[in-house]
Design a protein around this motif. Sequence first.
Motif, short mmCIF file in Angstrom:
data_model
loop_
_atom_site.label_atom_id
_atom_site.label_comp_id
_atom_site.label_asym_id
_atom_site.label_seq_id
_atom_site.Cartn_x
_atom_site.Cartn_y
_atom_site.Cartn_z
N PRO A 61 -26.00 1.20 -20.62
CA PRO A 61 -26.82 0.24 -21.38
C PRO A 61 -28.28 0.25 -20.93
O PRO A 61 -29.18 0.10 -21.74
N LEU A 62 -28.51 0.45 -19.64
CA LEU A 62 -29.88 0.50 -19.14
C LEU A 62 -30.62 1.71 -19.70
O LEU A 62 -31.77 1.60 -20.14
N SER A 63 -29.96 2.86 -19.73
CA SER A 63 -30.57 4.06 -20.32
C SER A 63 -30.88 3.85 -21.79
O SER A 63 -31.93 4.27 -22.27
N HIS A 116 -20.96 -6.72 -19.44
CA HIS A 116 -19.51 -6.88 -19.42
C HIS A 116 -19.09 -8.28 -19.88
O HIS A 116 -18.09 -8.44 -20.58
N LYS A 117 -19.86 -9.28 -19.50
CA LYS A 117 -19.56 -10.66 -19.92
C LYS A 117 -19.66 -10.79 -21.44
O LYS A 117 -18.78 -11.34 -22.09
N ILE A 118 -20.72 -10.24 -22.01
CA ILE A 118 -20.92 -10.30 -23.46
C ILE A 118 -19.85 -9.47 -24.16
O ILE A 118 -19.24 -9.92 -25.15
N TYR A 119 -19.59 -8.29 -23.66
CA TYR A 119 -18.60 -7.40 -24.26
C TYR A 119 -17.22 -8.06 -24.26
O TYR A 119 -16.51 -8.05 -25.26
N ASP A 120 -16.86 -8.66 -23.13
CA ASP A 120 -15.56 -9.34 -23.04
C ASP A 120 -15.48 -10.54 -23.98
O ASP A 120 -14.44 -10.79 -24.58
N ILE A 122 -17.02 -10.86 -26.81
CA ILE A 122 -16.90 -10.34 -28.18
C ILE A 122 -15.46 -9.96 -28.46
O ILE A 122 -14.93 -10.23 -29.54
N LEU A 123 -14.82 -9.38 -27.48
CA LEU A 123 -13.43 -8.96 -27.65
C LEU A 123 -12.45 -10.13 -27.51
O LEU A 123 -11.27 -9.98 -27.74
N GLY A 124 -12.98 -11.29 -27.10
CA GLY A 124 -12.13 -12.46 -26.97
C GLY A 124 -11.36 -12.49 -25.67
O GLY A 124 -10.35 -13.19 -25.55
N GLU A 125 -11.84 -11.76 -24.69
CA GLU A 125 -11.18 -11.73 -23.38
C GLU A 125 -12.03 -12.47 -22.38
O GLU A 125 -13.22 -12.22 -22.26
N ASN A 126 -11.44 -13.38 -21.68
CA ASN A 126 -12.16 -14.10 -20.62
C ASN A 126 -11.68 -13.61 -19.28
O ASN A 126 -10.49 -13.66 -18.97
N LYS A 127 -12.60 -13.14 -18.49
CA LYS A 127 -12.26 -12.65 -17.15
C LYS A 127 -12.95 -13.48 -16.11
O LYS A 127 -13.98 -13.97 -16.25
#
Length: 127
Positions: A61-63, A116-120, A122-127
């Motif tokens: 993502p940084l690249s 990773h927080k945003i991605y999770d 979006i997928l509806g997964e809370n970690k």
Amino acid sequence: METESTGSPFLDQWYEKERNLRLALAQLRALKMKKDNKDLPSTSDGEVIQAARTATGMDSPLSAEQFLNQYRMSVLDKLAPMDMFSVDAVFNYGLKLMLAERMKKFNRDEGLASYHKIYDSILGENK
């Protein structure tokens, strides 16, 4: 969708390019995640679409953000007014400073955690 003019042809062109870039990125990201993107307006600007494809194809993502920053800087260079003492030249310079300031704020570890927080979410997964 009609956009309202800023009164500056330079800013109008910049906003149009930036809007098209964001729409192309949203479409490609939705496609990549197999999400519905029918409500997103499409763009026909080939240069913008290619930049979005390149960015979304990057592993880091940084690249991708660094690439998009360079792309945005090149757009500003192309749109730069010939008169270096015009109001549009000041707008151009201000936008470049904003992009540079934004890139200075990036931190690899914090960015990866946020990604990773945003991605999770979006997928509806809370970690």
